[in-house]
Every structure is written in C-alpha cells, then in structure tokens.
Design a protein around this motif. Sequence first.
Motif, short mmCIF file in Angstrom:
data_model
loop_
_atom_site.label_atom_id
_atom_site.label_comp_id
_atom_site.label_asym_id
_atom_site.label_seq_id
_atom_site.Cartn_x
_atom_site.Cartn_y
_atom_site.Cartn_z
N ALA A 72 0.99 -1.33 -0.08
CA ALA A 72 -0.07 -0.10 -0.09
C ALA A 72 0.96 1.30 0.00
CB ALA A 72 -0.92 0.00 1.26
N ALA A 73 2.11 1.16 0.69
CA ALA A 73 2.87 2.44 1.00
C ALA A 73 3.48 2.67 -0.45
CB ALA A 73 3.94 2.34 1.75
N VAL A 74 3.89 1.52 -1.25
CA VAL A 74 4.69 1.72 -2.65
C VAL A 74 3.57 2.24 -3.70
CG1 VAL A 74 5.34 0.07 -4.36
CG2 VAL A 74 6.30 -0.13 -2.15
N THR A 75 2.25 1.82 -3.29
CA THR A 75 1.26 2.26 -4.32
C THR A 75 1.05 3.68 -4.14
OG1 THR A 75 -0.10 0.09 -4.15
CG2 THR A 75 -1.35 2.04 -5.05
N LEU A 76 0.86 4.12 -2.85
CA LEU A 76 0.78 5.56 -2.65
C LEU A 76 2.02 6.43 -2.83
CD1 LEU A 76 -1.16 5.36 0.71
CD2 LEU A 76 -2.14 6.08 -1.31
N HIS A 77 3.16 6.16 -2.81
CA HIS A 77 4.51 6.56 -3.09
C HIS A 77 4.35 6.83 -4.79
CE1 HIS A 77 8.51 7.92 -3.34
NE2 HIS A 77 8.84 6.71 -4.17
N ALA A 137 5.13 -5.28 -6.72
CA ALA A 137 4.85 -5.28 -5.26
C ALA A 137 3.62 -6.11 -4.71
CB ALA A 137 4.82 -3.76 -4.67
N TRP A 138 2.59 -5.96 -5.26
CA TRP A 138 1.37 -6.58 -4.76
C TRP A 138 1.41 -8.20 -5.49
CZ3 TRP A 138 -1.88 -4.85 -1.48
CH2 TRP A 138 -2.06 -3.65 -1.23
N VAL A 139 1.94 -8.55 -6.28
CA VAL A 139 2.13 -9.93 -6.88
C VAL A 139 2.99 -10.66 -5.61
CG1 VAL A 139 3.06 -11.42 -8.57
CG2 VAL A 139 1.50 -9.55 -9.13
N GLY A 144 1.63 -10.84 -2.33
CA GLY A 144 0.53 -11.95 -2.50
C GLY A 144 1.14 -13.31 -2.54
N TRP A 145 2.43 -13.49 -3.06
CA TRP A 145 2.99 -14.77 -3.38
C TRP A 145 3.42 -15.09 -1.94
CZ3 TRP A 145 7.72 -15.43 -6.76
CH2 TRP A 145 8.20 -16.79 -6.65
N SER A 146 3.88 -14.10 -1.26
CA SER A 146 4.61 -14.43 -0.05
C SER A 146 3.56 -14.78 1.13
CB SER A 146 5.45 -13.05 0.66
OG SER A 146 5.91 -13.08 1.83
N ALA A 147 2.47 -14.15 1.00
CA ALA A 147 1.51 -14.44 2.11
C ALA A 147 1.09 -16.08 1.85
CB ALA A 147 0.40 -13.68 1.84
N LEU A 148 1.11 -16.53 0.77
CA LEU A 148 0.91 -17.99 0.26
C LEU A 148 2.03 -18.91 1.13
CD1 LEU A 148 -0.34 -17.69 -3.34
CD2 LEU A 148 -1.66 -18.13 -1.30
N GLY A 149 3.16 -18.23 1.68
CA GLY A 149 4.07 -19.07 2.36
C GLY A 149 5.22 -19.23 1.58
N SER A 150 5.50 -18.66 0.58
CA SER A 150 6.83 -18.66 -0.28
C SER A 150 7.95 -18.04 0.38
CB SER A 150 6.58 -18.27 -1.55
OG SER A 150 7.82 -18.17 -2.10
N SER A 151 9.04 -18.72 0.97
CA SER A 151 9.99 -17.98 1.70
C SER A 151 10.86 -17.45 0.58
CB SER A 151 11.06 -18.99 2.30
OG SER A 151 11.65 -19.85 1.48
N PHE A 152 10.94 -17.72 -0.81
CA PHE A 152 11.62 -17.11 -1.94
C PHE A 152 10.89 -15.85 -2.03
CE2 PHE A 152 11.87 -16.11 -6.42
CZ PHE A 152 13.23 -15.97 -6.60
#
Length: 173
Positions: free
Chosen positions: A25-30, A68-70, A73-81
Amino acid sequence: MFRANTRSGPPDILDFASLSLLFAAAVTLHNLEEAIWLPGWSKHAGRYHVPVSARQFRFAVLVLTLLAWVIVGWSALGSSFAGYLVSGYALAMLVNVVFPHLAATFAMRRYAPGTATAVLLNLPVTALLLQQGFAEEKLDPDTFLWAGPLVAITIAMSIPVLFAARASASGPE
C-alpha cells in the motif's frame, strides 16, 4: 495473516504478512505521488533525474506497483523465496528514501516528488517490515545480505528498461 502472540497481551497485528500488505500500500501511494508530479519535475531536475515522459514514467511505476502486490501475495501464500523478494523490494524503497528523494530535495532546494511519501510511509514501513522479518525468522540474515541487494539492484536496473519499453511501444509522443 494475523498471528497469535505467544506472550501475554494483545495479539501482534504487525507481523511480517501484515507489514507486507502495508508495504504494498505504501509503494502504491508513493508511486501515485510520483506518477502525478515527477514527469514534469524531471524536465528540470538536471543530474538528479533523467527527463521522462508521463507515459514512460506511469508505465514503469504501474509495472513496479503491480510487482509489489504480486510478490506480497505470493509471500502471503507461504513462499520463503517471495519473502526475500518482498524484503529486497523493501530494501530498494528504503534506499530510495535517501537516493534520490532526500538528496535531490536538499541539493536542488526544492521538493522532489515522492519525498513526502518516501519519508512518511516508506521509511517507517520498510524498516518495520525488515525488522519483523528478522524477528519472525522469515529472513535469514546471511541470505538477506546477498538476496536483498540483488533484488534491489534488479529493481533499480529495471526502471530504465521499463522507460525504454514504453517509449518504443508507443512511438513519439
């Protein structure tokens, strides 16, 4: 996203996943602040920013905002990468606070677009995100030491490529 706190007291709502969303969200506003004002400013920025058309710049920040959003989202799915991609992107935005925003604002003695959101949003959010990533052991310091800068440099190098891609796709303005 929210994890239960193992110590007594309220739940810890600023975990890595929550801070990652806040980061996107911060990246989006920036990027929105920059998309509005930076193309015009760049025409008079001298060595602090190459002149860039509104179309080129807005295309680049759109791609980087979606990225940033992708990865969040990928990180939220548990990807450590993906967690390292998020943290590397956060490192890039942390460096971006100083170079070029604060440096250009002070050197030119005029406001550089993006400085307010860089200082007020990106600085605290990225610092907290990285701190929490290490605290939760989502980030290994030894891995981050090379992965973070690698991601940050890749993002920085992608910007002129994105400018060029949009310029060649659209022809003369």
